[in-house]
Write a protein that holds these residues in place. Structure first.
Motif, mmCIF file in Angstrom:
data_model
loop_
_atom_site.group_PDB
_atom_site.id
_atom_site.type_symbol
_atom_site.label_atom_id
_atom_site.label_comp_id
_atom_site.label_asym_id
_atom_site.label_seq_id
_atom_site.Cartn_x
_atom_site.Cartn_y
_atom_site.Cartn_z
ATOM 1 N N ARG A 96 140.103 18.496 -104.876
ATOM 2 C CA ARG A 96 139.258 18.856 -103.742
ATOM 3 C C ARG A 96 137.847 18.317 -103.963
ATOM 4 O O ARG A 96 137.381 18.262 -105.101
ATOM 5 C CB ARG A 96 139.235 20.383 -103.564
ATOM 6 N N PRO A 97 137.140 17.941 -102.897
ATOM 7 C CA PRO A 97 137.604 17.869 -101.512
ATOM 8 C C PRO A 97 138.574 16.708 -101.305
ATOM 9 O O PRO A 97 138.493 15.687 -101.978
ATOM 10 C CB PRO A 97 136.321 17.658 -100.708
ATOM 11 N N GLU A 98 139.476 16.907 -100.358
ATOM 12 C CA GLU A 98 140.491 15.913 -100.050
ATOM 13 C C GLU A 98 139.895 14.781 -99.209
ATOM 14 O O GLU A 98 138.771 14.863 -98.728
ATOM 15 C CB GLU A 98 141.646 16.576 -99.290
ATOM 16 N N TRP A 99 140.701 13.748 -98.996
ATOM 17 C CA TRP A 99 140.247 12.640 -98.151
ATOM 18 C C TRP A 99 140.250 12.997 -96.655
ATOM 19 O O TRP A 99 139.898 12.169 -95.826
ATOM 20 C CB TRP A 99 141.060 11.368 -98.406
ATOM 21 N N THR A 100 140.581 14.228 -96.331
ATOM 22 C CA THR A 100 140.411 14.730 -94.964
ATOM 23 C C THR A 100 139.066 15.416 -94.790
ATOM 24 O O THR A 100 138.717 15.812 -93.675
ATOM 25 C CB THR A 100 141.523 15.732 -94.629
ATOM 26 N N ASN A 101 138.316 15.550 -95.866
ATOM 27 C CA ASN A 101 137.036 16.247 -95.852
ATOM 28 C C ASN A 101 135.913 15.211 -95.887
ATOM 29 O O ASN A 101 135.894 14.332 -96.750
ATOM 30 C CB ASN A 101 136.963 17.175 -97.072
ATOM 31 N N GLU A 102 134.984 15.333 -94.973
ATOM 32 C CA GLU A 102 133.896 14.359 -94.898
ATOM 33 C C GLU A 102 133.107 14.271 -96.200
ATOM 34 O O GLU A 102 132.533 13.223 -96.529
ATOM 35 C CB GLU A 102 132.953 14.709 -93.737
ATOM 36 N N ALA A 103 133.107 15.358 -96.977
ATOM 37 C CA ALA A 103 132.384 15.348 -98.243
ATOM 38 C C ALA A 103 132.954 14.311 -99.201
ATOM 39 O O ALA A 103 132.212 13.698 -99.986
ATOM 40 C CB ALA A 103 132.420 16.734 -98.885
ATOM 41 N N ARG A 104 134.266 14.080 -99.165
ATOM 42 C CA ARG A 104 134.876 13.071 -100.032
ATOM 43 C C ARG A 104 134.402 11.664 -99.643
ATOM 44 O O ARG A 104 134.089 10.839 -100.507
ATOM 45 C CB ARG A 104 136.395 13.169 -99.949
ATOM 46 N N LEU A 105 134.342 11.396 -98.354
ATOM 47 C CA LEU A 105 133.856 10.101 -97.878
ATOM 48 C C LEU A 105 132.399 9.894 -98.274
ATOM 49 O O LEU A 105 132.014 8.827 -98.773
ATOM 50 C CB LEU A 105 134.024 10.013 -96.362
ATOM 51 N N ARG A 106 131.586 10.935 -98.087
ATOM 52 C CA ARG A 106 130.158 10.817 -98.399
ATOM 53 C C ARG A 106 129.960 10.584 -99.897
ATOM 54 O O ARG A 106 129.158 9.726 -100.302
ATOM 55 C CB ARG A 106 129.439 12.090 -97.949
ATOM 56 N N TYR A 107 130.680 11.318 -100.720
ATOM 57 C CA TYR A 107 130.579 11.146 -102.173
ATOM 58 C C TYR A 107 130.947 9.725 -102.591
ATOM 59 O O TYR A 107 130.237 9.090 -103.385
ATOM 60 C CB TYR A 107 131.493 12.167 -102.851
ATOM 61 N N PRO A 141 151.082 15.044 -90.783
ATOM 62 C CA PRO A 141 150.806 13.755 -90.129
ATOM 63 C C PRO A 141 149.392 13.675 -89.570
ATOM 64 O O PRO A 141 148.782 12.593 -89.578
ATOM 65 C CB PRO A 141 151.861 13.697 -89.029
ATOM 66 N N ALA A 142 148.866 14.792 -89.113
ATOM 67 C CA ALA A 142 147.479 14.788 -88.625
ATOM 68 C C ALA A 142 146.508 14.481 -89.756
ATOM 69 O O ALA A 142 145.504 13.783 -89.564
ATOM 70 C CB ALA A 142 147.145 16.133 -87.985
ATOM 71 N N ASP A 143 146.815 14.982 -90.955
ATOM 72 C CA ASP A 143 145.982 14.675 -92.114
ATOM 73 C C ASP A 143 146.047 13.185 -92.458
ATOM 74 O O ASP A 143 145.039 12.591 -92.874
ATOM 75 C CB ASP A 143 146.415 15.505 -93.321
#
Length: 378
Positions: A96-107, A141-143
């Motif tokens: 965590r955070p997963e690649w569905t969480n914007e925090a992962r992208l920002r990091y 699938p949504a994830d």
């Protein structure tokens, strides 16, 4: 020349002062013991620190200067653990955070900004390893769609950085047992139709590869046949036991049960079926133990565990040989990633700073002698 590093996620640090202290306490002594003028670090930056550095060019310049002063260089970052990697209990929180969480992208974008300023002038590209989307449950699938959008957004960022800086930063997705992308085959199937291989490829962790019981040479062939590439190799070895039902094997494995990290186990039956347990204590009670086990416990590359246990260093050797016969020029980045020194049984090499420094130096020397061309340490 292949950049060889050791991963600093083995050291606890959550701020810049802690990272700089690591350089003096561990990294520079390791460099001297290995006997090289320049040593590569696979740097781990917790998310809070990565954000601070990304927002402050002066801090990035300070970190680069501190590395240069100690004969250290950074070709790759490990952006799998978000933070707290040395907490008393880590287990599933590392996903965590997963690649569905914007925090992962920002990091991850912050890490790319930092790495662009740390790369040595000789670097062809930089690499950042990341988690295989998430732990396998819950996932829908949504994830899939949300994660695809996040990786597309990151690709846009990386492409813009490459245009500005003249060399790319590349993301290396790291399959791991128990995750959405459990095996390399899963990762290839998921990534190939979704990502731009100029910016996103695979991190081949050879401990994870061994635990999956996949054939290393066939795996490398599958990756390149799909149009993807190995961006980074995490040179690592898993625990192996041929006859896990015996009393001596049970006692030896029990020494490796510990509360901090998850140690997934796989048992391959005579028919080729692979049975799974999510952690070593569960495996000792749930798996039949009639056939060989491989355990996700990174063990030092240079030191075989005592019988009846062994290590999967042959998987690492075979994977590197397959890459050498596949790639046109130099190997991808190679990072020694034995993050488990602090939780090894005393008999397996745990023993304070001196043992850690000597152990990592021995692993790096082993990697040069067994994996790379002579003089390949950078």
């Amino acid at each position: 020349m292949t950049p060889l590093s050791y991963c600093t996620n083995v050291h606890p640090a959550e701020d810049l002062a802690g990272v700089l202290a690591q350089l003096d306490r561990y990294a520079e002594p390791i460099r001297r013991l290995v006997g090289v003028d320049v040593l590569g670090l696979g740097l781990w930056l917790p998310a809070v620190l990565a954000g601070e550095l990304a927002a402050a060019p002066a801090l990035r310049a300070k970190l680069r200067a501190e590395l240069d002063a100690r004969g250290l260089e950074v070709h790759t970052l490990n952006a799998f653990p978000y933070g707290g990697f040395h907490d008393e209990v880590v287990k599933h929180s590392v996903y965590r955070p997963e690649w569905t969480n914007e925090a992962r992208l920002r990091y991850t974008a912050d890490c790319a900004t930092v790495l662009a300023d740390l790369l040595p002038d000789s670097a062809v590209y930089g690499s950042i390893s990341t988690l295989p989307l998430a732990w396998r449950t819950p996932w829908s699938p949504a994830d899939d769609e949300v994660a695809t959008t996040a990786l597309t957004s990151l690709t846009t960022t990386l492409a813009g950085m490459a245009a500005a800086n003249g060399r790319p930063i590349r993301l290396a997705v790291e399959p791991e047992p128990g995750c959405v992308l459990d095996t390399v085959a899963d990762a290839v199937s998921w990534l190939a139709p979704r990502v731009d291989p100029r910016y996103i490829g695979l991190c081949l962790d050879t401990c994870h590869l061994a635990v999956s019981f996949a054939d290393p040479a066939a795996t490398v062939e599958q990756i390149y046949r799909s149009g993807l590439e190995v961006v980074k190799v995490q040179a690592s070895a898993a625990l192996q036991v041929e006859d896990p039902a015996t009393g001596p094997a049970r006692l030896a494995l029990a020494d490796f049960t510990e509360p901090r990290y998850l140690h997934q186990v796989r048992e391959r039956t005579g028919s080729g079926t692979v049975l799974a347990a999510d952690d070593l204590p569960q495996a000792l009670t749930e798996l039949p133990g009639r056939d060989p086990w491989r355990v996700h416990f990174h063990v030092p590359l240079h030191a075989r565990p005592a019988a009846p246990l062994s290590a999967t260093t042959d998987v690492l050797r075979t994977a590197i040989a397959a890459l050498q016969s596949t790639v046109d020029d130099t190997l991808p980045h190679v990072e020694v990633e034995t993050y488990t020194w602090s939780v090894l049984p005393e008999t397996a090499g745990n023993g304070g700073d001196t043992a850690l420094i000597r152990g990592i130096a021995a692993e790096l020397r082993w990697a040069v002698a067994n994996l790379l061309e002579p003089g390949g340490v950078r």
